[in-house]
Design a protein around this motif. Structure first.
Motif, PDB file in Angstrom:
ATOM      1  N   ASP A  40       0.634  -1.209   0.016  1.00 40.09           N
ATOM      2  CA  ASP A  40       0.244   0.030  -0.008  1.00 40.09           C
ATOM      3  C   ASP A  40       0.983   1.317   0.007  1.00 40.09           C
ATOM      4  N   PHE A  41       2.059   1.295   0.839  1.00 44.44           N
ATOM      5  CA  PHE A  41       2.964   2.533   0.775  1.00 44.44           C
ATOM      6  C   PHE A  41       3.340   2.512  -0.327  1.00 44.44           C
ATOM      7  N   MET A  42       3.827   1.313  -1.173  1.00 40.42           N
ATOM      8  CA  MET A  42       4.682   1.707  -2.137  1.00 40.42           C
ATOM      9  C   MET A  42       3.509   2.297  -3.486  1.00 40.42           C
ATOM     10  N   ASN A  43       2.130   1.884  -3.290  1.00 40.34           N
ATOM     11  CA  ASN A  43       1.291   2.497  -4.250  1.00 40.34           C
ATOM     12  C   ASN A  43       1.061   3.900  -3.973  1.00 40.34           C
ATOM     13  N   VAL A  44       1.048   4.262  -2.724  1.00 39.77           N
ATOM     14  CA  VAL A  44       0.476   5.560  -2.343  1.00 39.77           C
ATOM     15  C   VAL A  44       2.002   6.450  -3.087  1.00 39.77           C
ATOM     16  N   TYR A  45       3.205   5.859  -2.543  1.00 39.56           N
ATOM     17  CA  TYR A  45       4.479   6.421  -3.116  1.00 39.56           C
ATOM     18  C   TYR A  45       4.470   8.081  -2.726  1.00 39.56           C
ATOM     19  N   SER A  46       4.301   8.244  -1.636  1.00 37.79           N
ATOM     20  CA  SER A  46       4.448   9.877  -0.977  1.00 37.79           C
ATOM     21  C   SER A  46       5.420   9.941   0.234  1.00 37.79           C
ATOM     22  N   VAL A  47       6.233  10.841   0.315  1.00 39.94           N
ATOM     23  CA  VAL A  47       7.005  11.005   1.473  1.00 39.94           C
ATOM     24  C   VAL A  47       6.252  11.161   2.713  1.00 39.94           C
TER      25      VAL A  47
END
Lengths: 722, 101
Positions: free
Chosen positions: A54-61
């Motif tokens: 999920d974090f890779m999908n959102v890909y936001s700092v």
């Protein structure tokens, strides 16, 4: 994806419940217990993978989940004093969760093979489950207080696992040593938490970041003295002492080499995924505090000394696990060095890459030890043919740790060294740090390949051992975990991009996913943490993609184009240097142990004093035992014992007894004479007196009654006369 | 001359005799006799007051009641004495000091 308690907490709770259940059933149902432990960690790996993807999908700092609940409330009237616990997941946590669960799962799987004929097969998994869940809890924690709880829990688990073969005397001593040494750091850590709490009023990461961004530390005064920076330094130092204990930095490194008394898979867990990673992780989380306390130079020096010193000790070790143990200390030194020189991303990346290849190295060593029942490298040799898959895994890992290009260790270590070099060229006080870093890299390449060559190459030196070793075959729980881990020693996984939003760059660049997602909480990015929001634990998740200005997290932010270019060039030079150094180290090891064109014994005889110093590990143990403990702690203990016996016991305790004896005599007199004689016995006596009177009257002689009646009646009538 | 005082004097004498008998004698039957004397003194008082003060027959009727009750009481009392004698083979009043059988 929705984040509720039930999509996050199982990561910790599953291994923990596995521990609780197994603690009861392990004696009767060993196989079931092993299956439960392994299954639990595997399922929590799936949960972690879900979060990571999920974090890779959102890909936001700035993407994060922060869920808070009130643990207990000490508020009185106007003073609000709430102790909160919570779950905090940002990009860094997501990566850590995936690393810990993945490595722990593979170690669990390997352990089912490695430990299966051990008498305490099941118990090992009980401890492993607790250990892993404690580490995962630490990673998910949002505040230092719960970090400390899990931290201590890990200390206990490492104690149990290092002392797992408690029949051996060394194992018991090693476990005690590990526990006591890390405790030194833990005490400082607790003091550091209190120091932070005294300023911030909370132990929450985000609260601490916000307090530092708001200048709470800088503006703190007592009277007319500004105490903020010294206090920040003190707090940072105390927290860093916790890291030094847990992550085995000089001078608190002495426990880690002894930790190899534990079973090899547990060493893999301690050295890779859990124990030592926790220390570095803590320092990374507390990076703004280290910066606010101006402690980074100190940290860089500690890291550099550890990285180089441990590498030199590793040069002459003959025990395969001892080499790996010292290499762990050395690599941890690089991570700490990275924190010190502000190489935040690379330091964290090295934590991850190191976890993968060090777990693999330890499991490979375990595979070797299991097949030949021997840990001494001089008795090995030529095992390449007997253990081809283990050899393959170990070769890849050695490439990674030595810093050969296209492998993970190169990507992370090279960046740390490059940053150290860049800093050294601007600030001369960092020159020794960079030199020790590059020197350590040379030694690392040398001793790792020395280990590899001594173990797998050449002729069998002990034919008895060699002939008894079984030919290795592929087995799902014997060498498949090694091979899986060894695949992830490729640099591609760390320097590439998963989502197409970065670019694949095998030499590392600022566009790769690690660099894009992991941001350093420094002066540029700290103010943004004020926008971070907390949620109640039970609240329904309404998060949307949180986009923060990327410039705030850009490593080259604030640098002019010329400076940025200069840093870039320095990094390229550093990369070139570390490649050359790595190959030179490998070449050196090759000439010494395979081609035998250089005689290692000549070097040993040429520098006898160095050799003795290295053999004795720089006399740290002797220093602690003979000087600090014998000369310092024991006399101090004796003085305290004297004070306790002579002063406290004699005057306070015995004196109080004397006073009490007097008081007791007074009380006894009062009790005997007043309470007992006058009141208790007096009541009895008066009752007896009445009894005598009434008994005589109650004679039963009816004529007497009658006479009394007549007399009374007559006297009554007599009174009516008037 | 016979007047109220004479009656009261005789009645008082009877009463004192009854009291004295009740206190001094140890024979239960004698004590019962003492009680009879006291009752008779009371009856005489009723009769005397009725004659000299009230002038009607109320006191006489009360005297008759007292005589009947005295007879009943004497019957009961003697019954008790017989029962007591069966128990103790004595009619001494001091043998009746105990509440036990």
């Amino acid at each position: 994806m929705d984040y509720t308690f039930w999509t996050i907490a199982p990561i910790v709770l599953l291994p923990f419940f596995a521990f609780v259940i197994n603690a009861f059933i392990v004696k009767k149902f060993t196989k079931t217990a092993v299956a439960i432990s392994t299954g639990a960690i595997f399922v929590s790996f799936l949960y972690a993978l879900r979060i990571f993807s999920d974090f890779m999908n959102v890909y936001s700092v700035g993407y994060h989940i922060h869920k808070v609940f009130n643990w207990f409330d000490l508020s009185t009237g106007a003073h609000v004093y709430k102790i909160n616990m919570g779950i905090y997941i940002d990009n860094m946590t997501a990566v850590m969760l995936l690393m810990v669960t993945a490595v722990a799962t593979l170690i669990h799987v390997f352990s089912t093979w490695y430990m299966h004929d051990d008498a305490r097969f099941g118990r090992f998994f009980v401890y492993m489950s607790l250990f892993t869940s404690a580490m995962l809890g630490l990673v998910l924690s949002d505040n230092l207080l719960s970090v400390f709880i899990f931290w201590e829990l890990m200390g206990f688990c490492s104690y149990s696992l290092i002392g797992f073969y408690y029949e051996k005397e060394g194992a018991g001593n090693a476990s005690m040593k590990a526990f006591m040494t890390t405790r030194v750091g833990d005490v400082f850590f607790l003091v550091g938490i209190l120091a932070i709490w005294s300023v911030v009023g909370s132990a929450n990461y985000i609260d601490i970041y916000n307090a530092i961004a708001a200048g709470k530390f800088n503006n703190l005064t007592i009277g007319m003295f500004s105490v903020g920076v010294p206090l920040a330094t003190f707090a940072a130092f105390s927290i860093f002492m916790g890291t030094m204990g847990k992550s085995a930095q000089v001078p608190l490194h002495v426990w880690l080499p002894d930790a190899m008394f534990g079973p090899t898979p547990c060493s893999a867990l301690i050295h890779a995924a859990t124990m030592v990673a926790a220390g570095v992780y803590l320092s990374l989380r507390m990076y703004p505090l280290m910066e606010a306390g101006h402690l980074t130079t100190f940290i860089a020096y500690i890291g550099a000394i550890t990285a180089f010193g441990a590498a030199t000790i590793a040069l002459i070790q003959t025990d395969i696990k001892a080499v790996l143990a010292y290499s762990t200390i050395s690599q941890l030194g690089y991570m700490v060095l990275g924190i010190g020189v502000g190489s935040y991303n690379a330091s964290f990346m090295h934590l991850i890459t190191h976890a993968v290849f060090k777990a693999c190295l330890f499991l490979s060593a375990g595979s070797v030890i299991h097949s030949i029942h021997c840990q001494e490298m001089p008795q090995m040799g030529g095992l390449r043919k007997k253990l081809p898959y283990t050899f393959l895994a170990m070769l890849l890992c050695c490439f990674a740790i030595a810093g050969v290009p296209f492998f993970s260790g190169f990507v992370s270590k090279d960046r740390i060294l490059g940053d150290a070099l860049a800093l050294a060229l601007t600030d001369p006080k960092f020159i020794p740090v960079a030199l020790l870093g590059f020197g350590g890299a040379l030694l690392t390449a040398f001793y790792m390949f020395r280990m590899l060559f001594l173990t797998f190459f050449g002729e069998a030196r002990d034919h008895h051992i060699y002939d008894h070793a079984h030919q290795e075959h592929i087995g799902w729980n014997s060498n498949v975990p090694l091979l899986i881990l060894s695949v992830f020693t490729l640099g591609l996984f760390y320097s590439g991009s998963f989502t197409g939003q970065g670019e694949v760059n095998l030499f590392g660049s600022k566009y790769e996913w690690f660099n894009t997602l992991i941001h350093k909480p420094d002066a540029h990015s700290l103010p943004h943490f004020a926008d971070y929001k907390k949620e109640e634990l039970g609240a329904v998740d309404t998060r949307e993609k949180l986009e923060l200005p990327k410039a705030a997290y850009d490593a080259t932010h604030g640098l002019s184009e010329h400076e940025a270019h200069r840093v870039h060039v320095i990094h390229q030079v550093g990369a070139l240097a570390s490649i050359l150094i790595a190959f030179f180290g490998i070449f050196l090891a090759y000439s010494m142990y395979v081609k035998k064109s250089i005689n290692p014994d000549w070097w040993a005889q040429a520098f006898p004093r160095w050799r003795t110093a290295l053999k004795n590990k720089y006399y740290f143990d002797e220093l602690y035992i003979n000087k600090i403990i014998q000369k310092g702690m024991i006399p101090f203990n004796n003085a305290l014992a004297w004070f306790d016996m002579g002063v406290f016991d004699r005057f306070a305790v015995d004196g109080w007894a004397t006073v009490n004896r007097y008081l007791y005599n007074v009380a006894r007199w009062f009790d005997n004479n007043v309470i007992d004689s006058a009141m208790v016995d007096g009541t009895g006596a008066s009752v007896r007196l009445m009894n005598v009177v009434l008994r005589t009257v109650q004679s039963g002689k009816i004529q007497l009654y009658f006479m009394v009646l007549i007399v009374v009646l007559a006297s009554y009538i007599w009174t009516l006369r008037f | 001359m016979i007047n109220l005082g004479t009656y009261l004097g005789i009645s008082f004498a009877l009463f004192i005799c009854g009291i004295f008998v009740m206190i001094a004698r140890k024979n239960i039957i004698a004590i019962l006799l003492g009680i009879e004397l006291i009752l008779n003194a009371a009856a005489l008082n009723f009769a005397a007051y009725s004659k000299f003060v009230n002038g009607n027959l109320d006191g006489h009727i009360m005297s008759l009641f007292i005589i009947v009750i005295a007879a009943a009481e004497a019957a009961v009392g003697l019954g008790i004495v017989i029962r007591f004698f069966q128990l103790r083979e004595s009619i001494h009043i001091d043998d009746a000091a105990s509440l036990q059988n």
